[in-house]
Design a protein around this motif. Structure first.
Motif, PDB file in Angstrom:
ATOM      1  N   LEU A  72       6.275 -65.109  -1.624  1.00  0.00           N
ATOM      2  CA  LEU A  72       5.444 -65.272  -0.468  1.00  0.00           C
ATOM      3  C   LEU A  72       5.537 -66.480   0.346  1.00  0.00           C
ATOM      4  N   PHE A  73       5.902 -67.623  -0.629  1.00  0.00           N
ATOM      5  CA  PHE A  73       5.965 -68.850   0.296  1.00  0.00           C
ATOM      6  C   PHE A  73       7.249 -69.011   1.155  1.00  0.00           C
ATOM      7  N   SER A  74       8.347 -68.255   0.526  1.00  0.00           N
ATOM      8  CA  SER A  74       9.647 -68.123   1.086  1.00  0.00           C
ATOM      9  C   SER A  74       9.340 -67.540   2.637  1.00  0.00           C
ATOM     10  N   ASP A  75       8.555 -66.286   2.474  1.00  0.00           N
ATOM     11  CA  ASP A  75       8.356 -65.578   3.578  1.00  0.00           C
ATOM     12  C   ASP A  75       7.620 -66.275   4.664  1.00  0.00           C
ATOM     13  N   GLN A  76       6.669 -67.131   4.177  1.00  0.00           N
ATOM     14  CA  GLN A  76       5.853 -68.027   5.221  1.00  0.00           C
ATOM     15  C   GLN A  76       6.493 -69.144   5.764  1.00  0.00           C
ATOM     16  N   TYR A  77       7.331 -69.724   4.788  1.00  0.00           N
ATOM     17  CA  TYR A  77       7.890 -70.980   5.636  1.00  0.00           C
ATOM     18  C   TYR A  77       8.986 -70.609   6.431  1.00  0.00           C
ATOM     19  N   LEU A  78       9.905 -69.349   6.234  1.00  0.00           N
ATOM     20  CA  LEU A  78      10.911 -68.912   7.085  1.00  0.00           C
ATOM     21  C   LEU A  78      10.151 -68.474   8.430  1.00  0.00           C
ATOM     22  N   GLU A  79       8.984 -67.832   8.433  1.00  0.00           N
ATOM     23  CA  GLU A  79       8.337 -67.484   9.675  1.00  0.00           C
ATOM     24  C   GLU A  79       7.965 -68.798  10.439  1.00  0.00           C
ATOM     25  N   LEU A  80       7.210 -69.934   9.603  1.00  0.00           N
ATOM     26  CA  LEU A  80       6.829 -70.939  10.385  1.00  0.00           C
ATOM     27  C   LEU A  80       8.251 -71.827  10.961  1.00  0.00           C
ATOM     28  N   TRP A  81       9.355 -71.899  10.357  1.00  0.00           N
ATOM     29  CA  TRP A  81      10.493 -72.360  10.727  1.00  0.00           C
ATOM     30  C   TRP A  81      10.922 -71.863  11.962  1.00  0.00           C
ATOM     31  N   ASN A  82      11.071 -70.240  12.026  1.00  0.00           N
ATOM     32  CA  ASN A  82      11.328 -69.625  13.205  1.00  0.00           C
ATOM     33  C   ASN A  82      10.444 -70.343  14.450  1.00  0.00           C
ATOM     34  N   ALA A  83       9.345 -70.237  14.309  1.00  0.00           N
ATOM     35  CA  ALA A  83       8.244 -70.615  15.250  1.00  0.00           C
ATOM     36  C   ALA A  83       8.359 -71.909  15.935  1.00  0.00           C
ATOM     37  N   LEU A  84       8.863 -72.849  14.974  1.00  0.00           N
ATOM     38  CA  LEU A  84       8.705 -74.276  15.305  1.00  0.00           C
ATOM     39  C   LEU A  84       9.803 -74.342  16.556  1.00  0.00           C
ATOM     40  N   ASP A  85      10.936 -73.698  16.669  1.00  0.00           N
ATOM     41  CA  ASP A  85      11.933 -73.888  17.703  1.00  0.00           C
ATOM     42  C   ASP A  85      11.347 -73.286  19.027  1.00  0.00           C
ATOM     43  N   GLU A  86      10.620 -72.140  18.897  1.00  0.00           N
ATOM     44  CA  GLU A  86       9.913 -71.688  19.962  1.00  0.00           C
ATOM     45  C   GLU A  86       9.205 -72.439  20.955  1.00  0.00           C
ATOM     46  N   MET A  87       8.212 -73.049  20.053  1.00  0.00           N
ATOM     47  CA  MET A  87       7.121 -74.114  20.476  1.00  0.00           C
ATOM     48  C   MET A  87       7.852 -75.175  21.005  1.00  0.00           C
ATOM     49  N   ALA A  88       8.665 -75.903  20.470  1.00  0.00           N
ATOM     50  CA  ALA A  88       9.439 -77.043  20.852  1.00  0.00           C
ATOM     51  C   ALA A  88      10.195 -76.699  22.306  1.00  0.00           C
ATOM     52  N   GLU A  89      10.883 -75.401  22.428  1.00  0.00           N
ATOM     53  CA  GLU A  89      11.505 -75.172  23.594  1.00  0.00           C
ATOM     54  C   GLU A  89      10.528 -74.844  24.737  1.00  0.00           C
TER      55      GLU A  89
END
Length: 155
Positions: A51-68
């Motif tokens: 569960l934690f893996s799924d959630q940190y990977l989802e967050l990781w991908n979102a970080l780039d979208e927000m910074a861009e």
């Protein structure tokens, strides 16, 4: 060179600042979730590790979208120090906490991110920035789903 996409400079900077808050909270939650992924132990280890893996990977991908998106608004993405200084996510001092304590801390973090995203959503909608509003709608939905998953493990 300033963008000329139909959102005034003041508005772009206000939206970028709201996005920077969501980015800061999301980045901090990403780090906390990854830390708990590494250190979870107990009878639910396997389920929570995944569960934690799924959630940190989802967050990781979102970080780039927000910074861009911040960059597309003509503003520099915040530095690591700036992100750390503005996050509302409490930083854990003790990583040897119980499974339930980890779940509760991550639930609190997800809800903080959703509130930050909802605030950025409202501002971007008011200023006519549909692209940011759409991104923040996605972040609200993802955070609410993650919070639901964490809550389900606490019931």
């Amino acid at each position: 060179m300033e963008p000329n996409t139909g959102i005034a400079g003041e508005g772009r900077h206000a939206i970028a600042d709201a996005l920077a808050q969501v980015l800061a909270d999301s980045y901090s939650l990403y780090q906390k979730t990854h830390l708990y992924h590494w250190n979870v132990q107990g009878p639910r280890f396997s389920a929570l590790h995944q569960l934690f893996s799924d959630q940190y990977l989802e967050l990781w991908n979102a970080l780039d979208e927000m910074a861009e998106r911040i960059r597309a608004l003509g503003v520099f993405a915040p530095s690591h120090g700036q992100l750390a200084a503005r996050t509302k996510i409490p930083t854990p001092n003790d990583i040897s906490v119980s499974e339930d304590a980890m779940l509760k801390a991550l639930l609190e973090g997800q809800e903080i991110v959703v509130r930050s995203a909802r605030s950025a959503l409202k501002l971007s909608a008011e200023l006519g920035d549909d692209a940011t509003a759409d991104l923040m709608t996605q972040r609200c939905a993802a955070g609410e789903k993650a919070a639901w998953m964490l809550r389900a493990h606490l019931s």
